[in-house]
Design an enzyme around this catalytic site. Structure first.
Site, PDB file in Angstrom:
ATOM      1  N   HIS A  51       0.881  -1.163   0.000  1.00 26.02           N
ATOM      2  CA  HIS A  51       0.000   0.000   0.000  1.00 26.02           C
ATOM      3  C   HIS A  51       0.923   1.218   0.000  1.00 26.02           C
ATOM      4  O   HIS A  51       2.078   1.135   0.441  1.00 26.02           O
ATOM      5  CB  HIS A  51      -0.884   0.002   1.248  1.00 26.02           C
ATOM      6  N   ASP A  54       2.389   1.660   3.261  1.00 22.70           N
ATOM      7  CA  ASP A  54       3.367   0.630   3.667  1.00 22.70           C
ATOM      8  C   ASP A  54       4.743   1.097   3.201  1.00 22.70           C
ATOM      9  O   ASP A  54       5.750   0.870   3.880  1.00 22.70           O
ATOM     10  CB  ASP A  54       3.098  -0.720   2.976  1.00 22.70           C
ATOM     11  N   ASP A 250     -14.906 -11.403   4.763  1.00 23.39           N
ATOM     12  CA  ASP A 250     -13.741 -11.759   3.938  1.00 23.39           C
ATOM     13  C   ASP A 250     -12.713 -12.446   4.834  1.00 23.39           C
ATOM     14  O   ASP A 250     -12.170 -11.832   5.750  1.00 23.39           O
ATOM     15  CB  ASP A 250     -13.189 -10.449   3.346  1.00 23.39           C
TER      16      ASP A 250
HETATM   17  C1  XUL Z   1      -9.178  -6.270   0.780  1.00 25.72           C
HETATM   18  C2  XUL Z   1      -7.996  -6.643   0.036  1.00 25.72           C
HETATM   19  C3  XUL Z   1      -6.874  -5.671   0.060  1.00 25.72           C
HETATM   20  C4  XUL Z   1      -6.241  -5.464  -1.252  1.00 25.72           C
HETATM   21  C5  XUL Z   1      -5.095  -4.498  -1.288  1.00 25.72           C
HETATM   22  O1  XUL Z   1     -10.136  -7.229   0.850  1.00 25.72           O
HETATM   23  O2  XUL Z   1      -7.935  -7.726  -0.517  1.00 25.72           O
HETATM   24  O3  XUL Z   1      -5.925  -6.122   0.964  1.00 25.72           O
HETATM   25  O4  XUL Z   1      -5.746  -6.675  -1.726  1.00 25.72           O
HETATM   26  O5  XUL Z   1      -5.466  -3.223  -1.021  1.00 25.72           O
END
Ligand code: XUL
Ligand code: MN
Length: 346
Positions: A51, A54, A250
């Site tokens: 990110h 990061d 998730d």
């Molecule tokens: C969220 C997700 C994030 C992205 C990167 O569900 O998968 O971690 O992969 O921003």
């Protein structure tokens, strides 16, 4: 069939997470970034995904010059350790400016913040030596449908994509669709949506996608079919393999942990389509269980890679001739059992 190609592996610093969930605090102390970087190479991985914050922590409080300076320092460290940066993704879901969305926020000042931050992320990506900006559009959607105009939101997304494409004439955008969480409904829930909106941008050749297994499952779709679909357009530029047990939050479980057969199917279509031949990485967007002890902190990553390689062997040794005969005979019952027994090692 062309000669087998090697795969390159990747994870992000957030994948060595500390165990917090909406109901409780962390269960492991934070690990230093340097330690994470050192583990990456040791465990057989080749690249790290980032990110923007990061790569440059507290990015919103820093000047463009300071951001560039810190990104260059990071690039030097990565080069020194022989680690590539796979992608950069603007984290557009933490700031008070993105409470009501980033590019589709109803407030023009907040939308501008999101675009400015994305352009800074592109600058970081350039310095780190990757041309891929990943866009997980976390807060582009609604909790209640009447809060936004969906049609206008599409126009705003295209406007934002166009601003990014204009900022850097070579960079590529890879949308990472997810149907829900944190939003009730997201505006780009599937790969079909991600590739459709690419058509409306100023340079559709530079807009592609990233598939995450768990996100496809949350959309009620088969991740292997999503991979085939994206790869039929040559648009699969990155990949987050993991697993997901049904329609829940998730989960980002280790690859293959819930549905080994689906994991096999994903590896098989990646192999069949030649994923990785243009330098793409296999990234694992997996998290440790909250219960994981500090001494087992890397196991979800190491195991995901290990499972991938074992399934690759299974994909490469699957008897395609026999399977074709069964297909020609429409004997899918026998084909079904053949897959099961192949996975069982018989
Ligand atoms: C969220 C997700 C994030 C992205 C990167 O569900 O998968 O971690 O992969 O921003
Ligand atoms: Mn992901």
């Amino acid at each position: 069939m062309a000669k087998n190609h090697p795969y390159k592996f990747c994870f992000g610093p957030w994948n060595i997470s500390e165990g917090s969930d909406p109901y409780g605090p962390t269960t492991r102390p934070p690990a230093a970034f340097d330690w994470k970087l050192a583990q990456l190479k040791k465990q057989g991985f080749d690249a790290m995904m980032f990110h923007d914050d990061d790569a440059v922590p507290d990015i919103d409080s820093k000047s463009d010059a300071q951001i560039r300076k810190e990104a260059k320092e990071l690039k030097k460290r990565l080069d020194g350790d022989g680690i590539a940066a796979e992608m950069v993704a603007p984290r557009l879901w933490f700031s008070p400016m993105t409470i009501d969305g980033a590019y589709t926020n109803n407030d023009p000042k907040c939308r501008q913040y999101a675009i400015d931050r994305s352009l800074r992320s592109i600058d970081i990506a350039n310095i780190l030596g990757t041309d891929i900006l990943v866009l997980w559009l976390a807060r582009e959607g609604t909790y209640i449908r009447e809060a936004k105009n969906g049609r206008r939101s599409m126009d705003l997304l295209v406007e934002a994509f166009d601003a990014m494409l204009a900022h850097d004439k070579k960079g590529r955008l890879a949308s990472e669709p997810k149907p829900n969480e944190p939003m009730d409904h997201a505006y780009l829930p599937t790969i079909g949506h991600a590739l459709a909106i690419a058509q409306k941008t100023r340079d559709l050749r530079r807009v592609g996608c990233l598939i995450e297994s768990a996100h496809a499952i949350l959309a009620g779709l088969d991740p292997a079919d999503e991979i085939d679909f994206a790869m039929s357009f040559d648009k699969l530029w990155s990949l987050h393999l993991n697993d997901q047990n049904g329609l829940k939050y998730d989960q980002d479980r280790p690859f293959g942990c819930t549905n080994l057969r689906s994991a096999f199917d994903q590896v098989r279509v990646l192999e069949r389509n030649g994923y990785g031949r243009n330098g793409e990485y296999v990234c694992f967007d997996v998290h440790p269980f909250r219960t994981t002890k500090v001494e087992h902190w890397l196991d979800h990553l190491v195991n995901s890679r290990r499972t991938f390689l074992k399934l690759l062997e299974k994909a490469r040794t699957f008897n395609e001739k026999t399977s074709q005969k069964l297909i020609a005979d429409r004997n899918y019952q026998a084909l079904d059992q053949m897959v099961i027994e192949h996975l069982l090692g018989e």
